[in-house]
Design an enzyme around this catalytic site. Structure first.
Site, short mmCIF file in Angstrom:
data_model
loop_
_atom_site.label_atom_id
_atom_site.label_comp_id
_atom_site.label_asym_id
_atom_site.label_seq_id
_atom_site.Cartn_x
_atom_site.Cartn_y
_atom_site.Cartn_z
CG PHE A 129 -1.77 1.10 1.04
CD1 PHE A 129 -2.84 1.11 1.09
CD2 PHE A 129 -1.44 2.25 1.84
CE1 PHE A 129 -4.32 1.99 0.42
CE2 PHE A 129 -2.91 3.46 2.26
CZ PHE A 129 -3.87 2.84 1.30
CG ASP A 206 -0.04 -2.84 7.04
OD1 ASP A 206 -1.37 -2.81 6.89
OD2 ASP A 206 -0.10 -1.32 6.47
CE1 TYR A 231 -9.15 2.57 6.84
CE2 TYR A 231 -8.40 3.77 8.52
CZ TYR A 231 -8.55 2.78 7.14
OH TYR A 231 -7.37 3.69 6.41
CE LYS A 232 -7.36 -0.99 5.00
NZ LYS A 232 -7.71 -0.51 4.25
NE ARG A 380 -9.89 -2.70 -2.55
CZ ARG A 380 -8.81 -1.25 -1.69
NH1 ARG A 380 -7.93 -2.52 -0.98
NH2 ARG A 380 -9.46 -1.19 -0.41
#
Ligand SMILES: Cc1ncc(COP(=O)(O)O)c(C=O)c1O
Length: 409
Positions: A129, A206, A231-232, A380
């Site tokens: 990322f 990560d 937050y995912k 995605r």
């Protein structure tokens, strides 16, 4: 030709987690046909609405500043312990909720490097990322270190063999994501971690895309460092703070670089100089975001109730079904699969590739089908097992087909 709508309905009918879906606000909203982005921002829980209003009325308004002594000071560690227990396979005292993922990556990487004098290389991957890569670039420049970039297959990810080819006595740290944000490739965390240790290197994972959806066993695998966002799949809400894990034996040997008062030994002693707190508290810097930690507590409770192994089983079934629908409906329109076919090597999202997805995604959002787009051509499809149904996956991908068809004709 399989009746995909019928199969989706049958899968929903036998799904042991189906009743959890009603606990999410918006899951019955007729304007949202398919929410396929819970891997970016999880849906809010009904319990969270109550928790937030109760917090404002009962705690903030009535306890005021006293609440710091009545629990807020411990929240980063208490909730960190919950994340550790529920999602990371981590014993208490090793996980803390702190800053954004980016800032925690900075602190954790710097802390790890400080333990590795004489070693001047960091292994990273070009497919990670952006924030991970950008933070690493900055630190390498600041500390005069070399970055050894691995290039993984775009629809896969970094393998242990690739790491083995470049690791050596010069390697200070390896920084990788356990689930690749684009392809969803699930790395072999225990094998890479053991390889790192065999060469005296530390490893930082990560875990943004695995936490809450794939069981992790950080203690058992002897992972050194990890960071992840909330937050995912932890449904902490937009901008909720990240967490970091530091293996117990390393804690008093690592020093993080942002020496704020909240990580000092006695924050309210107003000391002249910084002395770090012992243990995981020493990895904090400034005032913790108490508001930001509210929502994740509800999702953690729900994950614990449902059981992470059961959640993982549904996640695999959802991604398998998304691939099946894509093979039947989208492959004839030249859509490619940009994710591993092997479920054991796949996280909870799949990426579908087509040159027209860049223009399709905005129209999909308008129609209430909400995946996200990752350049140059990836749609995605994120599948959050407690809030996504099989019928939702079918409905969403059927509309993707309709749009690609319209564009082609
Ligand atoms: C792998 C990974 N790391 C980090 C981040 C984000 O970092 P931050 O929380 O600082 O925005 C994301 C966001 O999607 C991500 O996917």
């Amino acid at each position: 030709m399989t009746d995909l709508a019928g199969r989706a309905a049958a899968l929903d009918a036998t799904d042991p987690l189906v009743h959890f879906r009603d606990q999410f606000i918006g899951s019955d909203d007729p304007e949202i046909i398919a929410y396929l982005d819970g891997n970016s921002l999880g849906r809010p829980l009904r319990a969270t609405r109550d928790r937030i209003s109760g917090f404002v009325d009962e705690v903030w308004a009535r306890r005021l500043i006293r609440a710091w002594d009545e629990g807020w000071m411990d929240d980063p560690i208490r909730i960190g312990n919950d994340i550790g227990r529920v999602a990371l396979g981590a014993a208490p005292g090793q996980t803390v909720v702190g800053d954004s993922t980016s800032v925690m990556l900075y602190k954790w990487i710097r802390a790890g490097l400080a333990r590795q004098p004489g070693r001047d290389e960091i292994i990273a991957d070009v497919g990670n990322f952006p924030t991970d890569r950008f933070v690493l670039e900055g630190i390498a420049a600041e500390r005069g270190l070399r970055l050894r970039w691995l290039e993984a297959d775009r629809s896969g990810g970094v393998t242990v063999e690739q790491v083995a080819q470049v690791i050596g006595s010069h390697t200070a740290l390896i920084v990788l994501s356990d689930v690749a944000y684009r392809s969803g490739y699930l790395a072999d965390v225990p094998a890479v971690t053991t390889l790192a240790h065999d060469h005296g290197a530390l490893v930082l994972w990560d875990v943004c895309h695995s936490v809450g959806v794939i069981p992790r066993r950080l203690d058992e695998w002897r992972v050194d460092l990890a960071v992840g966002c909330t937050y995912k799949y932890l449904n902490g809400g937009p901008g909720s703070p990240a967490f970091g894990y530091v293996r117990a034996e390393l804690q008093d040997r690592l020093r993080q670089p942002i020496q704020g008062w909240m990580g000092s030994a006695e924050p309210f002693a107003m000391a002249d100089h910084y002395t770090p707190s012992h243990g995981i508290r020493g990895f904090l810097s400034g005032t913790p975001s108490i508001l930001g930690m509210l929502a994740m507590q509800d999702m953690l409770a729900l994950i614990e109730q449902a059981g992470l192994e059961v959640i993982r089983a549904k996640s695999v079934a959802l991604t398998e079904f998304a691939l099946e629908v894509s093979d039947q409906l989208l492959e004839p329109l030249d859509v490619q699969i940009g994710s591993p076919r092997d479920a054991a090597r796949r996280g909870s999202h799949v990426t579908l590739e087509h040159p027209n997805f860049g223009i399709t995604v905005g129209q999909l959002w308008e129609r209430g089908v909400i995946p996200d787009f990752r350049p140059p051509d990836g749609l995605r499809i994120g599948l959050s097992p407690l809030s996504t149904s099989f019928s939702e996956v079918y409905r969403g991908l059927a509309i993707v087909r309709e749009m690609l068809w319209q564009l082609a004709s």
